[in-house]
Design a protein around this motif. Structure first.
Motif, PDB file in Angstrom:
ATOM      1  N   PHE B  33      39.964  21.337  41.070  1.00  0.00           N
ATOM      2  CA  PHE B  33      39.388  21.790  42.345  1.00  0.00           C
ATOM      3  C   PHE B  33      39.208  20.684  43.396  1.00  0.00           C
ATOM      4  N   PRO B  34      38.788  19.454  43.005  1.00  0.00           N
ATOM      5  CA  PRO B  34      38.627  18.426  44.054  1.00  0.00           C
ATOM      6  C   PRO B  34      39.924  18.168  44.830  1.00  0.00           C
ATOM      7  N   LYS B  35      41.051  18.123  44.143  1.00  0.00           N
ATOM      8  CA  LYS B  35      42.323  17.916  44.846  1.00  0.00           C
ATOM      9  C   LYS B  35      42.729  19.166  45.628  1.00  0.00           C
ATOM     10  N   PHE B  36      42.471  20.327  45.029  1.00  0.00           N
ATOM     11  CA  PHE B  36      42.769  21.573  45.734  1.00  0.00           C
ATOM     12  C   PHE B  36      41.971  21.640  47.040  1.00  0.00           C
ATOM     13  N   ALA B  37      40.683  21.293  46.967  1.00  0.00           N
ATOM     14  CA  ALA B  37      39.843  21.329  48.177  1.00  0.00           C
ATOM     15  C   ALA B  37      40.317  20.282  49.183  1.00  0.00           C
ATOM     16  N   GLY B  38      40.752  19.108  48.688  1.00  0.00           N
ATOM     17  CA  GLY B  38      41.297  18.078  49.582  1.00  0.00           C
ATOM     18  C   GLY B  38      42.560  18.576  50.275  1.00  0.00           C
ATOM     19  N   LEU B  39      43.393  19.258  49.517  1.00  0.00           N
ATOM     20  CA  LEU B  39      44.626  19.824  50.089  1.00  0.00           C
ATOM     21  C   LEU B  39      44.282  20.868  51.154  1.00  0.00           C
ATOM     22  N   MET B  40      43.269  21.693  50.856  1.00  0.00           N
ATOM     23  CA  MET B  40      42.880  22.721  51.832  1.00  0.00           C
ATOM     24  C   MET B  40      42.347  22.080  53.120  1.00  0.00           C
ATOM     25  N   ASP B  41      41.592  20.980  52.979  1.00  0.00           N
ATOM     26  CA  ASP B  41      41.112  20.259  54.184  1.00  0.00           C
ATOM     27  C   ASP B  41      42.303  19.820  55.029  1.00  0.00           C
ATOM     28  N   SER B  42      43.301  19.286  54.345  1.00  0.00           N
ATOM     29  CA  SER B  42      44.480  18.785  55.052  1.00  0.00           C
ATOM     30  C   SER B  42      45.240  19.933  55.728  1.00  0.00           C
ATOM     31  N   LEU B  43      45.415  21.036  54.996  1.00  0.00           N
ATOM     32  CA  LEU B  43      46.148  22.175  55.565  1.00  0.00           C
ATOM     33  C   LEU B  43      45.381  22.788  56.737  1.00  0.00           C
ATOM     34  N   ARG B  44      44.052  22.828  56.623  1.00  0.00           N
ATOM     35  CA  ARG B  44      43.253  23.414  57.723  1.00  0.00           C
ATOM     36  C   ARG B  44      43.285  22.539  58.976  1.00  0.00           C
ATOM     37  N   SER B  45      43.525  21.243  58.788  1.00  0.00           N
ATOM     38  CA  SER B  45      43.625  20.393  59.975  1.00  0.00           C
ATOM     39  C   SER B  45      44.899  20.729  60.766  1.00  0.00           C
TER      40      SER B  45
END
Lengths: 63, 466
Positions: B33-45
Motif C-alpha cells: 500500500f505505501p508504494k500504491f499510495a505513492g503512485l496514486m499521489d503521482s498520478l493525481r498530480s
C-alpha cells in the motif's frame, strides 16, 4: 468440474484454483515442477496467478 | 447571447478526458500500500480528477487484516486514505459474515456497488446496483457485478450468504443499461466475474464502454477490446494497477486505451500510508490468545487430531482428513495459544474441500495418501489401524467410526480434506468435490473460538499394527 491444462482434460473439485489444477496435472504427468517458476497463461495469452479462480471448461497453458 | 447559448447547449464542447485507475483482488496485501499510495499521489498530480475503482476481493489473505481486532478495518482505512471512489463486492467480501461486511461498508468513505445481489429487506449491507459519478462534466454510470458459481452463489461459504439471492450479471445488465445509457456519457461494469466471463459479457453488451474486471487474477497486459468494450484486469495483491483513458467529444467516446503499471517498481512511498501499515504490522494481532492448551502437544499425531477435528466440526462433516505433511509443528506448549502459533502450525491457508465418498472410496483415499504423501492421514470421526506389506504398502486396513461401528464400504459419508490432498491424491471417486471456500487455518481459528480449552492428552487415532 473439468478444466484443461495444456489441452489435457483434468477433473477436479468445484472451486479449484490454478494451483490445484496444476498440482493435479503434474501429478498425472509425473513431471517434478516448481509451480512458482511457471509462466501460466489463459486461453487468450494473459498471464494468470496461481491463486486465480477457474471455472468449468477453463483452459490454461504452462511454459 | 448566441455564444452563451452555444456554451450552454454544449455545442462548443472541447474534447474531454476521463482517467480511471482500477485494480482488483488486493486480498489485504497491505505491505504494497505505501508504494500504491505513492503512485496514486503521482498520478493525481497529472490527472487530478481520476477515478479509483476496486473490482473486489479487498480482504482475505492476510491475518493482520482479516484477524484484526476490528476485522478488515486496516484495508478500509488504507482504501479511505488512498481515495477510492467505488468498489464492487467480491466473493471474499462475505468471508467475515454479513454483519462484518455491513460494518466494513459503513466505515468506508466510498460506496460499494453490485447489481446482481438481492438482499433481504432487513439486511444492513448498504450496496447499490450502480452509481453515477461525474468528472469534468462527464456523467459516468458504474454498474457492479459479482461472479456466481454453478450453485447460484459467489465462491464463499454458503453460511456467509444465508438469506441473500444472486442473479447472473448477464441477466440483470439489460435493465440497468437501458436505465443508464441515456443518462450517462460513459457506462462501465465494475466486475468481479472473472476474465473469461467478462469477455462473454463484452460480446453480449457493446453498450458498455469498459469492464474493469477481477476474480480470475488475470494480468491483462495488452490492451484488450472485445466487441468495442475495453476489458482490464491487473492480476492481484497490488502488483499492478491499470490506467485507462477515455476521450469524449460531443458526448461520444472517440478514443480509449489502457496501460498496466507495476506497483512494486514504483520507487516513492506515501509516508502517511507507510506509517499506517507499520502500525498495523506491529499491532498485537498475531499475539492475541485464541485458546488455552490444557496439556502440551508432544507429537504431530495429536496436532493432526486437533486440525481434523476443526475442519470436520466447521464443515459439519462425518470425517475429516489431513495429510501428515500439512502439520508443521512437532509440539505445542501448555498455556495460552496465540494466533501466531496457529499460523505456524498451519501456514498453508489451503481451502477445505468437501466430498461425499463411499466407505470403499475412503479406504482407497487413505491408501493413496500413504503412497503419495509418505504417511497415513490424520483423521477425525474415525480411527484406523493397518499393517505394511513387504512392498511398504498398506494392508489389513481397518477403519472404525466414532460410534464404534466399522466403516460401511457401501455407505456414503461426507468427508473434508484440504485442497492439496484433493488435488494430488489420485484415487477413484464419483463425487468431484466442492471447495468450501474456507481455509484450514480459518476453520481452526473458528473451531478454537467454540472450544477455547483444548486437551488432546493421549489422543491417537491411527495405529500401525506390527
Amino acid at each position: 468440474m473439468n478444466i484443461y491444462v495444456n489441452e489435457k482434460k483434468i477433473s477436479i473439485f468445484h472451486g479449484a484454483t490454478v494451483k490445484s489444477a496444476l498440482m493435479k496435472y503434474y501429478r498425472a504427468t509425473g513431471e517434478k515442477v516448481n509451480l512458482d517458476s511457471l509462466d501460466v497463461r489463459d486461453a487468450y495469452g494473459n498471464s494468470i496467478a496461481l491463486d486465480g479462480s477457474l471455472s468449468e471448461s477453463s483452459r490454461i497453458f504452462t511454459k | 447571447m448566441v455564444l452563451v447559448a452555444l456554451i450552454a447547449t454544449g455545442c462548443l464542447q472541447k474534447e474531454r478526458q476521463v482517467v480511471v485507475i482500477s485494480l482488483n483482488d488486493m486480498h489485504a496485501n497491505i505491505d504494497n500500500f505505501p508504494k500504491f499510495a505513492g503512485l496514486m499521489d503521482s498520478l493525481r498530480s497529472v490527472y487530478p480528477d481520476l477515478l479509483l475503482l476496486s473490482a473486489g476481493d479487498n480482504r482475505t489473505g492476510n491475518p493482520i487484516n482479516d484477524r484484526y481486532k476490528d476485522p478488515s478495518i486496516p484495508m478500509v482505512e488504507l482504501m479511505n486514505a488512498t481515495g477510492f471512489d467505488l468498489s464492487v463486492l467480491g466473493n471474499h467480501e462475505f468471508d467475515g459474515g454479513q454483519d462484518e461486511l455491513a460494518h466494513v461498508i459503513e466505515k468506508s468513505d466510498f460506496d460499494y456497488v453490485c447489481a446482481n445481489i438481492h438482499l433481504p429487506s432487513d439486511s444492513k449491507i448498504n450496496v447499490s446496483p450502480y452509481k453515477i459519478l461525474e468528472v469534468n462534466g462527464v456523467k459516468i454510470g458504474v454498474i457492479g457485478g459479482i461472479q456466481i458459481g454453478k450453485n447460484g452463489l459467489p465462491d464463499s461459504h454458503p453460511l456467509n450468504l444465508e438469506g441473500i439471492k444472486f442473479d447472473s450479471i448477464a441477466n440483470v445488465l439489460p435493465a440497468y443499461i437501458d436505465e443508464l445509457r441515456e443518462k450517462c456519457d460513459l457506462l462501465f461494469l465494475l466486475s468481479h466475474g472473472g476474465h473469461e466471463y467478462e469477455r462473454f459479457i463484452a460480446s453480449r453488451f457493446p453498450e458498455l464502454d469498459a469492464i474493469f474486471g477481477g476474480h480470475s487474477h488475470t494480468k491483462v497486459a495488452d490492451m484488450t477490446i472485445v466487441n468495442g468494450v475495453l476489458i482490464t484486469q491487473s492480476e492481484c495483491k497490488l502488483k499492478y494497477v491499470t490506467l485507462s483513458k477515455f476521450t469524449l467529444k460531443k458526448g461520444k467516446v472517440t478514443d480509449k486505451s489502457d496501460t498496466l503499471i507495476s506497483i512494486p517498481l514504483f520507487e516513492t512511498e506515501n509516508a502517511d500510508v507507510r506509517a499506517m501499515v507499520d502500525q498495523y504490522n506491529s499491532d498485537e494481532t498475531f499475539q492475541q490468545v485464541v485458546a488455552n492448551v490444557v496439556t502440551p502437544f508432544s507429537n504431530r499425531e495429536s496436532l493432526g487430531c486437533l486440525m481434523t477435528d476443526a475442519i470436520r466440526y466447521e464443515a459439519e462433516a462425518d470425517m475429516g482428513f489431513q495429510n501428515p505433511g500439512g502439520v508443521r509443528c512437532d509440539s505445542l506448549s501448555a498455556g495460552p495459544l496465540t494466533l501466531k502459533e496457529v499460523y505456524r502450525l498451519d501456514p498453508f491457508s489451503n481451502d477445505i474441500v468437501a466430498f461425499t465418498l463411499s466407505g470403499e472410496e475412503i479406504v482407497n483415499m487413505i491408501r493413496c495418501c500413504w503412497f503419495t504423501d509418505g504417511g497415513a492421514p490424520h483423521c477425525s470421526g474415525c480411527t484406523y489401524s493397518f499393517k505394511l506389506n513387504e512392498n511398504d504398502e498398506i494392508s489389513n486396513l481397518s477403519v472404525m467410526l466414532e460410534n464404534g461401528k466399522p466403516l460401511d464400504l457401501k455407505a456414503k459419508y461426507k468427508i473434508v480434506m484440504n485442497s492439496y490432498m484433493a488435488s494430488v491424491l489420485d484415487f477413484d471417486h464419483e463425487d468431484p468435490g466442492q471447495s468450501t471456500f474456507q481455509s484450514s487455518n480459518k476453520m481452526l481459528l473458528d473451531y478454537l473460538q467454540d472450544h477455547p480449552d483444548i486437551d488432546y492428552h493421549a489422543v491417537a487415532r491411527v495405529r500401525l499394527q506390527h
